[in-house]
Design a protein around this motif. Structure first.
Motif, mmCIF file in Angstrom:
data_model
loop_
_atom_site.group_PDB
_atom_site.id
_atom_site.type_symbol
_atom_site.label_atom_id
_atom_site.label_comp_id
_atom_site.label_asym_id
_atom_site.label_seq_id
_atom_site.Cartn_x
_atom_site.Cartn_y
_atom_site.Cartn_z
ATOM 1 N N TYR A 45 2.065 1.688 -3.414
ATOM 2 C CA TYR A 45 0.934 2.055 -4.280
ATOM 3 C C TYR A 45 0.633 3.551 -4.159
ATOM 4 N N VAL A 46 0.622 4.072 -2.929
ATOM 5 C CA VAL A 46 0.346 5.498 -2.722
ATOM 6 C C VAL A 46 1.444 6.354 -3.358
ATOM 7 N N GLU A 57 -5.783 5.574 5.013
ATOM 8 C CA GLU A 57 -7.129 5.633 4.436
ATOM 9 C C GLU A 57 -7.370 4.450 3.509
ATOM 10 N N LEU A 58 -6.362 4.091 2.736
ATOM 11 C CA LEU A 58 -6.485 2.968 1.803
ATOM 12 C C LEU A 58 -6.668 1.652 2.550
ATOM 13 N N GLY A 107 -2.645 8.913 3.280
ATOM 14 C CA GLY A 107 -3.151 8.172 2.122
ATOM 15 C C GLY A 107 -3.132 6.676 2.339
ATOM 16 N N THR A 108 -2.067 6.168 2.974
ATOM 17 C CA THR A 108 -1.945 4.722 3.195
ATOM 18 C C THR A 108 -2.938 4.239 4.244
ATOM 19 N N GLN A 168 0.843 6.237 -7.138
ATOM 20 C CA GLN A 168 -0.275 7.109 -7.502
ATOM 21 C C GLN A 168 0.146 8.575 -7.455
ATOM 22 N N ALA A 169 0.991 8.912 -6.480
ATOM 23 C CA ALA A 169 1.505 10.283 -6.401
ATOM 24 C C ALA A 169 2.309 10.613 -7.649
ATOM 25 N N ALA A 189 0.830 -1.211 0.000
ATOM 26 C CA ALA A 189 0.000 0.000 0.000
ATOM 27 C C ALA A 189 0.862 1.259 0.000
ATOM 28 N N ILE A 190 1.965 1.243 0.733
ATOM 29 C CA ILE A 190 2.874 2.401 0.760
ATOM 30 C C ILE A 190 3.406 2.676 -0.649
ATOM 31 N N GLU A 215 1.460 13.127 4.344
ATOM 32 C CA GLU A 215 0.525 12.799 3.251
ATOM 33 C C GLU A 215 0.590 11.317 2.901
ATOM 34 N N LEU A 216 1.801 10.746 2.955
ATOM 35 C CA LEU A 216 1.943 9.312 2.686
ATOM 36 C C LEU A 216 1.224 8.495 3.759
#
Length: 741
Positions: A218-219, A242-243, A239-240, A222-223, A215-216, A235-236
């Motif tokens: 992936y975020v 929340e995912l 986002g992680t 996406q960034a 997930a890390i 922010e990382l």
């Protein structure tokens, strides 16, 4: 419809979509040959099937059996085994050889092939080498079928299942059981979400370290898709968490482990922690190093340089202003030079003068730009050949790298020239800049040209702005609008927009128009009339040459909806035009289309007027536009002619890489220039509807801009200087390394 069951042998596969498994096949039963349609995983001619479903009547193809469920049976007797082998399922085994194999081993044939394959050489016509090849194919087919059925239970499509099996072979089940998130790292087309669905079905814990790490990354990925090279840790984390729907400490712990393992890089700056993927960090760091290494100073007397330039101006009857003259002289004195400025400020004249000046000095010069359209325009304005950066670097697909793309030009095989000029630099992302610099030897001058006020690149980074911001290089910003350019309201208004000034929307211009419309349906109708009738007649151009640019993809004034309307209006159905349905709608011969992802493997040709290939290569890139010239149902391919005359052929299965391009987002229009631009501007998110976006849209037009919508929206965009924050650190790396030097 009454449900029925059939059993028989697959004699012919008439059609198969490898992506979703949809298949049309002929099944030979004891009573008759039946055409079956349905979704099948791994299946071959010669297979024995039991199918359940019902008969239906197709309005063109007649009676068919619609398969709902099916089961593949191992051949049960010698006759069935011979039928399977004779079907062509095993390469090199035809009907006669299949008969000899089964005659020799009878019902024991398949056991021998699997357990004692060396005995196949007892059959006339089979060597030991052939026996081994038959064994490998036989086992591969069986394992593939098992894999497809195994993966089907996790909802994996057939096309993806083939990729997964080919990547892992016998380790496939072990990989899925231990760490299904490896799929996201190893296989194109598998992202975090698909891997996460599989992991859930496999039964992996929600706080598994594999899941959190995936997930890390992936975020961060996406960034990168949003233009960022790194993310602040906060922010990382946000986002992680929340995912994953997990707590911060769980995620933070894995960030620390990844840092220790050097799989991410953490930069501490002013109390903040900036998180980079390792590749992104070293790409940025090495880009800074190579730029500074190239920036050698040439100890040339100003008086000598100026005398040569004055002589050139007199000979060629060139009139340069003070800043243009400075730009030419600075190029002579520095290894890296940046020329920037808005439209109409004389960048093209300055580039032409540079070319003449350095050609007189005997320098070999190369010209390039990020896109085919920008390179074509550079060729037209300079009178010298310009290429895309990808072609300049000789992009190739190499078997040695697993059919991945690589540039033939690099540090071991650098470009052979004395001066390189790159135009439209605002479009160049950090990865392309890195590849370019690797191919430039120290001692070669590099000139970067662009408008720093354009939107930044689609890919990660803010290269041109960061290089200028660093203060490490010689920069000339042209700011004088020349007399001829002053006659264009497009250029005048572009500079007013950039300066935050209100523009006149009174339609007293000859090339800048505004239609006040507040109703969405009326705006749509106005766009269709302008493109098909008004502007095409006024400018004497084809409707396809007029570009509709819009801030958004979704909504009634977004790219998707406008393309539907424009296609129906500009290129309607016609008996003479073939068309192909696809997941997003219909493609028709004559349609204007755009490539929407980088495809480094896509092969293309440039053909002579007689259709003979004169040049070939590979690579079609995100944002490249072209026209559908042919839809061939026999070969199941769509031919598209792109800029520079490149023709690429898309298999039907790859049509998801294309979309209609009568309308495009303003971001995708970077580096392009059109005879006329139509801008629907009514409403939109504040972060998107800003000055930078409007400026970029207006400067895409050569002859005419027409805004359709609300004057209040136009004025609000001019006033709005908020832009989407883009995290890039090239300027910081340059500052650090320059201080070190």
């Amino acid at each position: 419809m009454e449900k029925e069951s059939l059993k028989g042998y697959v004699t012919h596969i008439k059609y198969r979509n490898e992506k979703n498994g949809y298949t049309i096949l002929e099944l030979e039963t004891d009573e008759d040959d039946v055409v079956c349609v349905g979704s099948f995983s791994a299946i071959s001619e010669g297979d024995c099937l039991s199918v359940n479903g019902s008969y239906t009547v197709h309005n063109v193809y007649g009676e068919q059996f619609l398969v709902e469920t099916y089961e593949i049976h191992e051949p049960e007797n010698a006759v069935a085994m011979e039928r399977y082998l004779a079907s062509g399922a095993i390469k090199g085994v035809g009907a006669k050889l299949a008969a000899r194999i089964v005659r020799r081993f009878k019902e024991d044939t398949f056991r021998v092939m699997e357990e004692e394959p060396e005995r196949l050489s007892e059959v006339s016509g089979i060597s030991e080498k052939s026996a081994h090849a038959i064994y490998e194919q036989f086992v591969e087919k069986r394992e593939m079928r098992h894999a497809m059925l195994f993966l089907q239970q996790y909802g994996i499509s057939n096309a993806l299942a083939v990729k997964i099996y080919e990547r892992y072979k016998g380790q496939m089940e072990q990989v899925l059981a231990q760490n299904p998130y490896r799929l996201a790292e190893d296989i194109d087309g598998v992202g975090f979400r698909i891997a996460d669905e599989i992991a859930t079905k496999v039964g992996l814990r929600s706080d598994s370290e594999y899941r959190v790490r995936a997930a890390i990354f992936y975020v961060l990925t996406q960034a990168g898709s949003n233009g960022h090279v790194y993310l602040p840790e906060e922010e990382l984390l946000e986002g992680t968490c929340e995912l994953l729907e997990l707590g911060r400490e769980t995620v933070k712990r894995q960030i620390e482990f990844l840092q220790i393992e050097k799989k991410i890089i953490v930069k501490e700056t002013e109390g903040d922690r900036l998180i980079y993927g390792t590749v992104a960090y070293y790409t940025e760091l090495n880009t800074a190093r190579m730029l500074l290494d190239l920036n050698v100073s040439y100890d040339l007397p100003d008086s000598v340089l100026e005398t040569k330039l004055v002589s050139l101006e007199r000979e060629e009857e060139i009139e340069l202003d003070e800043l243009q003259r400075k730009a030419v002289l600075e190029t002579a004195k520095h290894g890296v030079f940046i020329l920037t400025g808005g439209p109409g400020t004389g960048k093209t004249t300055t580039i032409r003068t540079m070319l003449q000046y350095f050609e007189k000095e005997g320098l070999d010069i190369l010209l390039a730009a990020p896109t085919g359209r920008a390179a074509k325009r550079m060729t037209e304005t300079t009178g010298r050949e310009a290429r895309t950066i990808h072609r300049l670097l000789e992009l190739k697909v190499s078997e040695a790298t697993g059919n991945r793309m690589q540039f033939e030009r690099n540090e071991e095989n650098p470009l052979e020239c004395d001066l390189i000029i790159i135009d439209e630099m605002s479009m160049v992302d950090i990865y392309l800049m890195h590849a370019l610099l690797k191919a430039i030897s120290i001692g070669t001058r590099l000139v970067l040209v662009g408008d720093v006020n354009q939107l930044p690149s689609v890919g990660p980074g803010n290269v041109l702005r960061d290089i200028i911001t660093s203060g490490c290089f010689s920069v000339v910003t042209l700011d004088k609008i020349f007399r001829q350019a002053q006659e264009s309201d497009i250029i005048t208004n572009a500079h007013k927009i950039h300066g935050g000034e209100e523009i006149r929307l009174d339609n007293k211009s000859t090339d800048f128009f505004f239609l006040q419309r507040e109703d969405i349906t009326v705006i749509q109708q106005s766009i269709l009339y302008l493109v098909k009738e008004k502007l095409s007649r006024h400018l004497k151009v084809k409707p396809q040459e007029i570009q509709v640019l819009t801030p958004m993809r979704k909504g009634e004034l977004g790219v998707e909806r406008l393309n539907e309307l424009l296609q129906a209006h500009v290129n309607p159905p016609d008996a003479s035009k073939k068309e192909k349905e696809h997941s997003k709608g219909v493609f028709r011969e004559g349609d204007k289309v755009m490539q929407i992802k980088n495809n480094y493997q896509m092969e293309w040709e440039i053909r002579s007027r007689y259709g003979i290939p004169t040049e070939s290569g590979s690579g079609v890139f995100n944002g490249d536009c072209g026209t559908i010239t042919e839809i061939n149902f026999f070969s199941e391919r769509v031919s598209v002619m792109f800029d520079e005359g490149k023709v690429a052929e898309y298999p039907f299965a790859q049509l998801d890489e294309l979309e209609l391009a009568y309308a495009a987002t303003i971001h995708k229009s970077q580096g392009s220039e059109y005879p006329a631009v139509v801008l629907p501007l009514l409403t939109g998110p504040r972060l998107l509807m800003n000055r930078n976006l409007l400026y970029t849209a207006v400067t895409r037009a050569k002859q005419c801009v027409t805004i359709v919508g609300s004057a209040a929206t136009v004025n609000a965009m001019i006033d709005n200087t908020d832009e989407m924050k883009r995290y890039s650190g090239l300027w910081s790396r340059l500052d650090e390394m320059a201080e070190g030097k």
